[in-house]
Write a protein that holds these residues in place. Sequence first.
Motif, mmCIF file in Angstrom:
data_model
loop_
_atom_site.group_PDB
_atom_site.id
_atom_site.type_symbol
_atom_site.label_atom_id
_atom_site.label_comp_id
_atom_site.label_asym_id
_atom_site.label_seq_id
_atom_site.Cartn_x
_atom_site.Cartn_y
_atom_site.Cartn_z
ATOM 1 N N MET A 1 -21.977 46.923 29.053
ATOM 2 C CA MET A 1 -20.786 46.432 28.362
ATOM 3 C C MET A 1 -19.546 46.643 29.222
ATOM 4 S SD MET A 1 -19.192 47.632 24.688
ATOM 5 C CE MET A 1 -18.333 49.066 25.379
ATOM 6 N N LYS A 2 -18.664 45.645 29.244
ATOM 7 C CA LYS A 2 -17.395 45.721 29.957
ATOM 8 C C LYS A 2 -16.272 45.697 28.918
ATOM 9 C CE LYS A 2 -20.235 44.894 33.352
ATOM 10 N NZ LYS A 2 -20.161 43.694 34.190
ATOM 11 N N SER A 3 -15.266 46.549 29.107
ATOM 12 C CA SER A 3 -14.177 46.664 28.126
ATOM 13 C C SER A 3 -12.864 46.152 28.704
ATOM 14 C CB SER A 3 -14.005 48.118 27.672
ATOM 15 O OG SER A 3 -15.153 48.574 27.001
ATOM 16 N N ILE A 4 -12.135 45.377 27.898
ATOM 17 C CA ILE A 4 -10.851 44.804 28.283
ATOM 18 C C ILE A 4 -9.811 45.235 27.253
ATOM 19 C CG2 ILE A 4 -9.572 42.672 28.696
ATOM 20 C CD1 ILE A 4 -12.416 41.335 29.079
ATOM 21 N N PHE A 5 -8.841 46.050 27.675
ATOM 22 C CA PHE A 5 -7.791 46.526 26.777
ATOM 23 C C PHE A 5 -6.573 45.616 26.926
ATOM 24 C CE2 PHE A 5 -10.559 50.080 27.425
ATOM 25 C CZ PHE A 5 -10.559 50.772 26.230
ATOM 26 N N VAL A 6 -6.146 45.005 25.830
ATOM 27 C CA VAL A 6 -5.009 44.087 25.845
ATOM 28 C C VAL A 6 -3.771 44.863 25.395
ATOM 29 C CG1 VAL A 6 -4.080 41.895 25.027
ATOM 30 C CG2 VAL A 6 -6.559 42.169 25.322
ATOM 31 N N THR A 7 -2.799 45.029 26.313
ATOM 32 C CA THR A 7 -1.609 45.829 26.041
ATOM 33 C C THR A 7 -0.353 44.995 26.268
ATOM 34 O OG1 THR A 7 -1.376 46.658 28.321
ATOM 35 C CG2 THR A 7 -2.834 47.894 26.849
ATOM 36 N N GLY A 8 0.785 45.536 25.844
ATOM 37 C CA GLY A 8 2.056 44.845 26.036
ATOM 38 C C GLY A 8 3.026 45.197 24.937
ATOM 39 N N THR A 9 4.244 44.714 25.055
ATOM 40 C CA THR A 9 5.272 45.020 24.073
ATOM 41 C C THR A 9 4.973 44.327 22.746
ATOM 42 O OG1 THR A 9 6.583 43.179 24.943
ATOM 43 C CG2 THR A 9 7.103 45.383 25.780
ATOM 44 N N ALA A 10 5.596 44.827 21.674
ATOM 45 C CA ALA A 10 5.431 44.215 20.356
ATOM 46 C C ALA A 10 5.884 42.767 20.396
ATOM 47 C CB ALA A 10 6.235 45.001 19.322
ATOM 48 N N GLY A 11 5.053 41.881 19.861
ATOM 49 C CA GLY A 11 5.405 40.463 19.826
ATOM 50 C C GLY A 11 5.072 39.679 21.066
ATOM 51 N N ILE B 1 -14.311 55.515 25.021
ATOM 52 C CA ILE B 1 -15.115 54.334 24.737
ATOM 53 C C ILE B 1 -16.062 54.150 25.914
ATOM 54 C CG2 ILE B 1 -15.084 51.815 24.568
ATOM 55 C CD1 ILE B 1 -12.578 52.038 22.899
ATOM 56 N N SER B 2 -17.339 54.269 25.642
ATOM 57 C CA SER B 2 -18.355 54.218 26.692
ATOM 58 C C SER B 2 -18.536 52.789 27.180
ATOM 59 C CB SER B 2 -19.679 54.758 26.147
ATOM 60 O OG SER B 2 -20.680 54.715 27.131
ATOM 61 N N SER B 3 -18.363 52.597 28.493
ATOM 62 C CA SER B 3 -18.408 51.250 29.054
ATOM 63 C C SER B 3 -18.735 51.322 30.532
ATOM 64 C CB SER B 3 -17.049 50.577 28.839
ATOM 65 O OG SER B 3 -17.054 49.255 29.281
ATOM 66 N N GLU B 4 -19.432 50.286 31.038
ATOM 67 C CA GLU B 4 -19.753 50.254 32.466
ATOM 68 C C GLU B 4 -18.488 50.118 33.297
ATOM 69 O OE1 GLU B 4 -22.773 47.253 33.350
ATOM 70 O OE2 GLU B 4 -23.295 47.311 31.225
ATOM 71 N N GLU B 5 -17.617 49.202 32.901
ATOM 72 C CA GLU B 5 -16.357 48.965 33.596
ATOM 73 C C GLU B 5 -15.261 48.755 32.560
ATOM 74 O OE1 GLU B 5 -15.943 49.189 36.772
ATOM 75 O OE2 GLU B 5 -18.012 49.162 37.481
ATOM 76 N N LYS B 6 -14.025 49.119 32.938
ATOM 77 C CA LYS B 6 -12.885 48.937 32.040
ATOM 78 C C LYS B 6 -11.712 48.378 32.829
ATOM 79 C CE LYS B 6 -14.194 53.051 29.369
ATOM 80 N NZ LYS B 6 -13.786 54.418 28.952
ATOM 81 N N THR B 7 -10.917 47.566 32.152
ATOM 82 C CA THR B 7 -9.683 47.088 32.749
ATOM 83 C C THR B 7 -8.659 46.878 31.649
ATOM 84 O OG1 THR B 7 -8.751 45.482 34.303
ATOM 85 C CG2 THR B 7 -10.211 44.617 32.609
ATOM 86 N N SER B 8 -7.410 46.697 32.060
ATOM 87 C CA SER B 8 -6.323 46.463 31.118
ATOM 88 C C SER B 8 -5.596 45.185 31.501
ATOM 89 C CB SER B 8 -5.350 47.659 31.147
ATOM 90 O OG SER B 8 -4.158 47.364 30.442
ATOM 91 N N ILE B 9 -5.161 44.453 30.482
ATOM 92 C CA ILE B 9 -4.261 43.319 30.672
ATOM 93 C C ILE B 9 -2.911 43.728 30.093
ATOM 94 C CG2 ILE B 9 -3.784 40.911 30.113
ATOM 95 C CD1 ILE B 9 -6.784 40.542 29.627
ATOM 96 N N PHE B 10 -1.850 43.631 30.896
ATOM 97 C CA PHE B 10 -0.512 43.885 30.370
ATOM 98 C C PHE B 10 0.214 42.568 30.227
ATOM 99 C CE2 PHE B 10 3.989 44.634 30.373
ATOM 100 C CZ PHE B 10 4.121 45.739 29.529
ATOM 101 N N LEU B 11 0.756 42.319 29.029
ATOM 102 C CA LEU B 11 1.415 41.054 28.731
ATOM 103 C C LEU B 11 2.927 41.170 28.915
ATOM 104 C CD1 LEU B 11 -1.397 40.607 27.532
ATOM 105 C CD2 LEU B 11 -0.315 39.541 25.554
ATOM 106 N N PHE B 12 3.434 40.368 29.841
ATOM 107 C CA PHE B 12 4.875 40.181 29.972
ATOM 108 C C PHE B 12 5.272 39.085 28.985
ATOM 109 C CE2 PHE B 12 4.073 42.476 33.727
ATOM 110 C CZ PHE B 12 5.250 42.775 34.407
#
Length: 252
Positions: free
Chosen positions: A1-11, A123-134
């Motif tokens: 399993m690969k995990s993608i964390f979606v982050t960024g400011t409110a809205g 969170i157990s995962s083979e690979e993890k990454t984050s997306i930061f939203l501008f």
Amino acid sequence: MKSIFVTGTAGAGKSLLTSKLYEYYTKNSAFAAVLNLDPGVQNLPYTCDIDVRDYVNVIDIMQQYDLGPNGAVVMANDLIASKIDEIQEQINKVNPDYLIVDTPGQIELFAYRSSGRFVVENISSEEKTSIFLFDGALVTTPVNFVSIALLATSIKLRLGLPTINVITKTDLIGTKLRNIIDWSSNIKLLENAIAAETDGETYSLTTNILRGLNLGGFAQGLIPVSNVTGNGLVNLEGALSRILNLGEEVED
């Protein structure tokens, strides 16, 4: 399993991008699932496979501890960490190829409290990454762009994840998008834009921050994405695959 964390400011469009990513992977025959980590959200543009609201209820916390909405959301986010084993068990039952994690609307609650980093790490995962939203609507001026870039870098340091920077709401900002893309890849152009719009003190502060970000490796460009039209999702998926799958992309 690969995990993608979606982050960024409110809205900024985290939940909408989460739904678009889910649709993209599903359309291309990849097994994706969504984990909602926002205990206070009321409506979501997708169906949750795993939902922290099943474990932590903001209304119950308000009543039990006599807290207002903000205090209850803070406590709820911290309580999520205590439920990580149950959440992981539910993730294991779903067992997707890609777990898309929609983080809380208030980024400071997730990134700057120890509970957020704890959840990411556990969170157990083979690979993890984050997306930061501008948020495209916020970064149309050079000073705002540097401010959000500083926040993006700070979030990357806090979470300790490889991060892809994305600009959303591209369909709303018209010709300003070209300027923003140029700023993200050409520091001199950004410095000139700052000089044209600010006084000496603001220019000095902003450019000093900018040079620090550049030395930290920020100037890697932005991926434009429209949550309305889906434009840019192919490029985003390619960037995700380079991190998560050693460059092997999901077929479109």
